[in-house]
Structures are given as structure tokens and as C-alpha cells.
Design a protein around this motif. Structure first.
Motif, PDB file in Angstrom:
ATOM      1  N   PRO A  58      37.816  33.656  42.759  1.00 57.71           N
ATOM      2  CA  PRO A  58      38.743  34.674  42.259  1.00 57.71           C
ATOM      3  C   PRO A  58      39.218  34.378  40.841  1.00 57.71           C
ATOM      4  N   LEU A  59      39.434  35.435  40.087  1.00 58.21           N
ATOM      5  CA  LEU A  59      39.878  35.304  38.706  1.00 58.21           C
ATOM      6  C   LEU A  59      41.375  35.044  38.658  1.00 58.21           C
ATOM      7  N   VAL A  60      41.792  33.986  37.983  1.00 60.55           N
ATOM      8  CA  VAL A  60      43.200  33.701  37.720  1.00 60.55           C
ATOM      9  C   VAL A  60      43.303  33.337  36.245  1.00 60.55           C
ATOM     10  N   LEU A  61      43.872  34.240  35.463  1.00 58.12           N
ATOM     11  CA  LEU A  61      43.895  34.066  34.018  1.00 58.12           C
ATOM     12  C   LEU A  61      45.291  34.375  33.489  1.00 58.12           C
ATOM     13  N   THR A  62      45.973  33.368  32.968  1.00 56.74           N
ATOM     14  CA  THR A  62      47.304  33.560  32.393  1.00 56.74           C
ATOM     15  C   THR A  62      47.165  34.041  30.964  1.00 56.74           C
ATOM     16  N   LEU A  63      47.758  35.197  30.671  1.00 59.28           N
ATOM     17  CA  LEU A  63      47.654  35.785  29.343  1.00 59.28           C
ATOM     18  C   LEU A  63      48.764  35.318  28.419  1.00 59.28           C
ATOM     19  N   THR A  64      49.997  35.360  28.923  1.00 54.85           N
ATOM     20  CA  THR A  64      51.135  34.942  28.106  1.00 54.85           C
ATOM     21  C   THR A  64      52.333  34.727  29.000  1.00 54.85           C
ATOM     22  N   TYR A  65      53.386  34.154  28.433  1.00 59.78           N
ATOM     23  CA  TYR A  65      54.632  33.931  29.155  1.00 59.78           C
ATOM     24  C   TYR A  65      55.674  34.898  28.631  1.00 59.78           C
ATOM     25  N   LEU A  66      56.223  35.718  29.515  1.00 59.40           N
ATOM     26  CA  LEU A  66      57.178  36.751  29.134  1.00 59.40           C
ATOM     27  C   LEU A  66      58.555  36.433  29.726  1.00 59.40           C
ATOM     28  N   SER A  67      59.277  35.541  29.111  1.00 57.01           N
ATOM     29  CA  SER A  67      60.631  35.226  29.584  1.00 57.01           C
ATOM     30  C   SER A  67      61.510  36.459  29.428  1.00 57.01           C
ATOM     31  N   PRO A  68      62.355  36.809  30.433  1.00 60.08           N
ATOM     32  CA  PRO A  68      62.581  36.134  31.714  1.00 60.08           C
ATOM     33  C   PRO A  68      61.711  36.687  32.857  1.00 60.08           C
ATOM     34  N   PHE A  69      60.596  37.328  32.513  1.00 57.18           N
ATOM     35  CA  PHE A  69      59.774  37.984  33.528  1.00 57.18           C
ATOM     36  C   PHE A  69      58.659  37.091  34.079  1.00 57.18           C
ATOM     37  N   GLY A  70      58.606  35.846  33.620  1.00 58.19           N
ATOM     38  CA  GLY A  70      57.578  34.945  34.120  1.00 58.19           C
ATOM     39  C   GLY A  70      56.260  35.117  33.386  1.00 58.19           C
ATOM     40  N   GLU A  71      55.172  34.750  34.024  1.00 55.13           N
ATOM     41  CA  GLU A  71      53.857  34.792  33.401  1.00 55.13           C
ATOM     42  C   GLU A  71      53.189  36.150  33.575  1.00 55.13           C
ATOM     43  N   LEU A  72      52.500  36.554  32.535  1.00 58.00           N
ATOM     44  CA  LEU A  72      51.677  37.765  32.603  1.00 58.00           C
ATOM     45  C   LEU A  72      50.258  37.304  32.899  1.00 58.00           C
ATOM     46  N   LEU A  74      46.272  37.857  34.999  1.00 56.87           N
ATOM     47  CA  LEU A  74      45.268  38.614  35.721  1.00 56.87           C
ATOM     48  C   LEU A  74      44.905  37.788  36.951  1.00 56.87           C
ATOM     49  N   VAL A  75      45.124  38.340  38.118  1.00 58.12           N
ATOM     50  CA  VAL A  75      44.818  37.642  39.372  1.00 58.12           C
ATOM     51  C   VAL A  75      44.053  38.612  40.253  1.00 58.12           C
ATOM     52  N   SER A  76      42.789  38.336  40.457  1.00 59.21           N
ATOM     53  CA  SER A  76      41.949  39.280  41.188  1.00 59.21           C
ATOM     54  C   SER A  76      41.959  39.012  42.685  1.00 59.21           C
ATOM     55  N   ASP A  77      41.801  40.086  43.443  1.00 58.59           N
ATOM     56  CA  ASP A  77      41.563  40.010  44.881  1.00 58.59           C
ATOM     57  C   ASP A  77      40.509  41.059  45.216  1.00 58.59           C
ATOM     58  N   ASN A  78      40.130  41.143  46.475  1.00 56.19           N
ATOM     59  CA  ASN A  78      39.040  42.063  46.830  1.00 56.19           C
ATOM     60  C   ASN A  78      39.375  43.519  46.533  1.00 56.19           C
ATOM     61  N   LEU A  79      40.655  43.896  46.666  1.00 57.01           N
ATOM     62  CA  LEU A  79      41.037  45.272  46.344  1.00 57.01           C
ATOM     63  C   LEU A  79      40.871  45.520  44.844  1.00 57.01           C
ATOM     64  N   GLY A  80      41.318  44.554  44.028  1.00 51.63           N
ATOM     65  CA  GLY A  80      41.135  44.681  42.587  1.00 51.63           C
ATOM     66  C   GLY A  80      39.669  44.685  42.188  1.00 51.63           C
ATOM     67  N   HIS A  81      38.874  43.852  42.875  1.00 48.78           N
ATOM     68  CA  HIS A  81      37.435  43.815  42.594  1.00 48.78           C
ATOM     69  C   HIS A  81      36.799  45.171  42.888  1.00 48.78           C
ATOM     70  N   PHE A  82      37.214  45.778  44.002  1.00 51.31           N
ATOM     71  CA  PHE A  82      36.652  47.073  44.398  1.00 51.31           C
ATOM     72  C   PHE A  82      36.967  48.147  43.352  1.00 51.31           C
ATOM     73  N   PHE A  83      38.217  48.195  42.903  1.00 54.02           N
ATOM     74  CA  PHE A  83      38.588  49.210  41.920  1.00 54.02           C
ATOM     75  C   PHE A  83      37.968  48.925  40.555  1.00 54.02           C
TER      76      PHE A  83
END
Length: 233
Positions: A58-72, A74-83
Motif C-alpha cells: 500500500p502507498l503511504v506518502l507524507t506530503l507535508t505537515y499542516l499544523s495544527p491539522f497534522g500530516e497531509l 496519501l494513504v491508499s487502500d483497496n477502495l482508493g485503488h479501485f477509484f
């Protein structure tokens, strides 16, 4: 990781296309550059989705840190893969068809702008379906909505087209507000902005909150998708 490399290729090729379009003048060059980029990125999307659906890591890719919203991320799962697969499957034949179709607009519209927006829309849609948190999803969703409006409204001299674009953006923003309300409820009761954290606490949500989130999400996504009878607007 192959899937991560393919995402980087999609991003890099998309922005290289924009740079190339800045120096392109001939309509034929603009069309070839734009649609070749779209074909390449859609093929990368198809390959990436295929690998992930076949059991790739599975894809896990941290793009940036958006304080106070945490990390931005990309985290893939089978539903995301399908779309992602569906999006790329649509994009590929449309891009092939557009090689010839766009010639009818040469000299009448700015095809450089169209080509840049067209490719950016694919990138925004890929980021939307692969977003691992609510903040990233909403940012990607809104970028895709704005680009879609600009593309729909491309033939701006026609009143019917401008009305369609206006209805689309207004209804889309109404849908976004409803989706945000659902997200606020989820965050309030789970304490998480990322979808993995929300899933972990989903079983603890009160029944009333689950129902509210369901109907808000159904209305929000339904309005955006033109759910019957809204497709008549």
C-alpha cells in the motif's frame, strides 16, 4: 516502491507539461503535448492501481505537515485503488479521442490553458481518491471542483454553458459544506482527522451520530454527483 514512483511520475509529467505549454504556440504542438501527457499519466494511474489491487505494498506518502491539522498524506487502500483505476480508465480513452477532437477549437480558444487544466484535474482526482485524511481530501476535492468549473465554462460565450458551470459550482459547494459537517462530527467524536483513525473508533460512535454522518455524506456526495432528481438542474 513502484506505486510511489508512479505517483511521482504523474506529478512530474503534469508540471513539465505546464512548463512546456508556456513555450508552445502552434495548436498542433499544444494538443500533442497536452494529450500525450494525459495518456502517460493515465497509463501510470492504470499501472499503479493494477499493482496495488493485485496485492502490492500500500502507498503511504507524507506530503507535508499542516499544523495544527497534522500530516497531509496519501494513504491508499483497496477502495482508493479501485477509484484510481476507474479514473484512469476514463481518462485514457478520453485523452486519445481528444488528439483529434481539440482541433475544432484551435484558434478559437486558448488550448494551452485547457491542456494545463485538463492534466491538473487528473492529478487532483488522483490525490482525492488517495487522500489519507479529511484535510487532504477536502483540499484535493476543492481543487478538482474549481478546475472542473473552469473546464465546463471554457466556452464562456455561450449562455447555456456558463449557466451549467454556475449551477455545477454552486451545487458542488453546497455538497462540500454538507461533507464538511459530516467530517466535523467524525472529528468531534473520534478525535482523528485521518481516515485510519476514524475507522478505528467508528464502532464507538453513537447511533444518532452514525446516522447523521451517513445522511450528511449521502447528501453531500449525492449533490456533487448529480443524484436524481438533481441531474435535471
Amino acid at each position: 516502491m513502484v506505486s510511489q514512483s508512479l505517483i511521482f511520475i504523474i506529478v512530474a509529467v503534469t508540471f513539465l507539461n505546464i512548463v512546456a505549454l508556456c513555450f508552445s504556440r502552434k495548436p498542433q504542438t499544444v494538443i500533442t503535448t497536452s494529450m500525450s501527457t494525459a495518456v502517460i499519466t493515465s497509463l501510470c494511474g492504470l499501472l499503479g492501481a493494477g499493482i496495488l489491487l493485485a496485492g502490492g505494498k500500500p502507498l503511504v506518502l507524507t506530503l507535508t505537515y499542516l499544523s495544527p491539522f497534522g500530516e497531509l498524506r496519501l494513504v491508499s487502500d483497496n477502495l482508493g485503488h479501485f477509484f484510481m483505476l476507474i479514473t484512469a480508465l476514463v481518462w485514457f480513452p478520453v485523452s486519445i479521442f481528444s488528439f483529434s477532437y481539440l482541433h475544432k477549437y484551435a484558434g478559437r480558444y486558448d488550448l494551452r490553458l485547457f491542456g494545463a487544466l485538463y492534466n491538473l484535474l487528473f492529478l487532483a482526482l488522483i490525490f482525492t481518491v488517495l487522500s489519507g485524511d479529511m484535510v487532504g481530501f477536502l483540499i484535493s476535492w476543492e481543487i478538482a471542483a474549481i478546475i472542473s468549473y473552469l473546464l465546463v465554462n471554457f466556452k464562456y460565450e455561450k449562455p447555456l454553458v456558463t449557466r451549467a458551470g454556475l449551477v455545477m459550482i454552486v451545487m458542488g459547494e453546497v455538497g462540500t459544506v454538507l461533507m464538511m459537517a459530516a467530517f466535523v462530527l467524525l472529528y468531534n467524536y473520534t478525535g482523528h482527522l485521518d481516515f485510519a483513525g476514524i475507522r478505528a473508533f467508528a464502532g464507538t460512535l453513537p447511533a444518532g451520530v452514525k446516522n447523521a454522518v451517513f445522511f450528511l455524506a449521502l447528501a453531500g456526495f449525492g449533490i456533487k454527483a448529480g443524484l436524481v432528481p438533481l441531474q435535471q438542474l
